[in-house]
Design an enzyme around this catalytic site. Structure first.
Site, PDB file in Angstrom:
ATOM      1  N   LYS B  68     -57.760 -51.843 -55.080  1.00 51.81           N
ATOM      2  CA  LYS B  68     -58.774 -51.921 -54.029  1.00 51.81           C
ATOM      3  C   LYS B  68     -58.405 -52.888 -52.913  1.00 51.81           C
ATOM      4  CE  LYS B  68     -62.250 -49.284 -55.660  1.00 51.81           C
ATOM      5  NZ  LYS B  68     -62.906 -48.219 -54.873  1.00 51.81           N
ATOM      6  N   SER B 320     -54.921 -48.530 -62.430  1.00 54.42           N
ATOM      7  CA  SER B 320     -55.547 -48.916 -61.172  1.00 54.42           C
ATOM      8  C   SER B 320     -56.184 -50.292 -61.147  1.00 54.42           C
ATOM      9  CB  SER B 320     -56.570 -47.855 -60.779  1.00 54.42           C
ATOM     10  OG  SER B 320     -57.483 -47.656 -61.824  1.00 54.42           O
TER      11      SER B 320
END
Lengths: 334, 334
Positions: B68, B320
């Protein structure tokens, strides 16, 4: 007595070592392509917190999850073809056992591993999974049982740390670190029997890297035999197996070969509390996303707890292994 | 209606995308030196187990512990100096919130973050630690609350996924993977709102890497809105926030911009059970020594559970994120 005799006697008494830094280079040549060249991990936050540049050699990402693969594979590779054909034996409750078993599988050498009855089922399963023959016995008996079986079956013994090829193999982790990150001012490794620390100290003595770092061992305070040995100039033996959470460092004494190298080449050994080990473990887990076993976090704990003056320095730290049980780690750091 | 009008209308309806692969290259230039170039992790055992070569892009080692950071830093970098002076706002359950907060600190932009009351304490603490203003509200209200505050205070909104600069930034993880490992046959990413998957698909469309991998999204079966959306050709919205352990993927619908890219460039979306996510998490922890959060293990779960035909292929997988609570992970895998 000639000078050579004196040297040999001193060496046999554990006072000087015939092992030289070149042995680490030789081991590295043998390990190339067999051992993982593990990455070096850094953290901006860690550097800010301790006021130094810290470079962590990630040996928890080594094969079998610990630096032990280096020494075991190297030692087995050095055997004659006759010795290989007869097979090898070792004793260990953990990572060295798995390392010998895997090295044997890779090199086509039959392996027998003596483990204490109390060894964790997961570690027993790893040894069996690599195809070793497993012998279990009471913890205090394992070396005696091992040596007896080895004699009966004519097996070469690969002890967990007091062995030149094992020590030289363990030193290749520090060698890789110095080749990748230069220069380094300090090099820290945990110390149990002294295989990793002695190998690290030999690597630091090599003249063909840009670094000549000072080498410092870090040990659990409740298993401080190595620190006392270095101070007293003789191998100190603990009365009982120390109950540290760093289960890979529950040795009562360092090896003679290891001590000889340490006396000549290790600058200092410092100790950390159990709580300081847990703080380092937690940092590694939460901030660096790395699963390191308690023994593997001991050198970093020395830095984080301020036991070594690292201010402004470039510091190499060996994260030596990562074989831990999730539930046990959660109990420690959760 | 001109062709351009038709294109614009189609784009506004989320049917085609103006976003092109070049946007990922532009984002990479801006992120250079700011985002970590994360390592690629491999495992012989994993490759043997699945019959493929798997390359894991370790975005849990990205700043703030998740990919992110890429999208957030890129989006904030693209703001005008007037917008930066006024500050930005976002809403997120976790990693995007921390990413905007850190990007704001690095770029000197004041940040306001709206989080659900249910956000993990570790994620809340991160946001506060980076100096953001934190507003908490019921999960279902967070976008409404966020947009109202942004309007009142004249703040630029950086939504968590439905945003061109966010999507392009997220694509730089796959770009780095393709630059380092080539060629790749498949590229797998988890899908929540679709920022990472759309960015990954754009990166896969670049003509100046040797790979033209097929891109496949992986989603928790109990949060399968993206899979259904791709099948139905329209954005499907779940009735309620899905209760998957993959807390980063608890979105009810994918973004319009994300869906447009996915329709054009994503080959398939497969789903995994909660148990399959746990198995992947456990593998990462025990064998690869990596702390990955449940959402971060979803794409690997797709490979391990055989949901994607990987036999003989070279497969890129995005891990991720890694922001998990030790006790919670222990409960899942211990």
């Amino acid at each position: 007595m000639t000078a050579t005799d004196a040297q040999r006697n001193a060496s046999e008494a554990g006072l000087t070592s015939a092992l030289q830094p070149q042995a680490v280079l030789d081991a590295a040549a043998i390990l190339k392509g067999a051992a993982n060249r593990t990455p070096v991990l850094t953290s901006r936050e860690l550097d800010r917190a301790v006021g130094a540049q810290v470079f962590c050699k990630a040996e928890h990402l080594q094969r079998v999850g610990a630096f032990k693969f280096r020494g075991a594979y190297h030692a087995l590779s050095r055997l004659s073809s006759e010795e290989r054909a007869r097979g090898v034996l070792t004793w260990s409750s953990g990572n060295h056992a798995a390392a010998v078993a895997l090295a044997g599988r890779l090199l086509g050498v039959r392996t027998t591993v003596v483990m204490p009855d109390s060894a964790l089922p997961i570690k027993r399963a790893a040894v069996l999974g690599y195809g070793a023959e497993l012998v279990c016995c009471p913890a205090a008996e394992r070396e005696n049982v091992g040596r007896r079986i080895a004699a009966q079956r004519d097996l070469a013994v690969i002890p967990p740390y007091d062995h030149d090829h094992v020590i030289a193999g363990q030193g290749t982790a520090a060698l890789e670190l110095m080749q990748e990150i230069e220069p380094l001012d300090l090099l820290l490794a945990p110390v149990g029997g002294g295989g990793l620390l002695a190998g690290t100290a030999l690597a630091a003595g090599l003249k063909d890297t840009r670094s000549r770092p000072r080498v410092i061992g870090v040990e659990p305070a409740i298993a401080d035999d190595a620190a006392r040995s270095l101070r007293d100039g003789r191998i100190v033996t603990l009365d009982h197996v120390p109950d540290t959470i760093a289960d890979g460092l529950r040795t009562r004494f360092v090896g003679e070969r290891n001590f000889a190298v340490m006396r000549e080449r290790v600058h200092d050994i410092v100790t950390v509390s159990e709580e300081e080990i847990v703080l380092a473990l937690r940092w590694l887990w939460v901030r660096m996303k790395q699963v390191v076993e308690p023994s593997g976090a001991v050198a970093l704990a020395g830095v984080m707890a301020g036991k070594v003056d690292v201010a402004g320095k470039r510091v190499g730290v060996v994260l030596s292994g990562g074989n831990a049980d999730p539930a046990a780690v959660a109990r420690l750091i959760g």
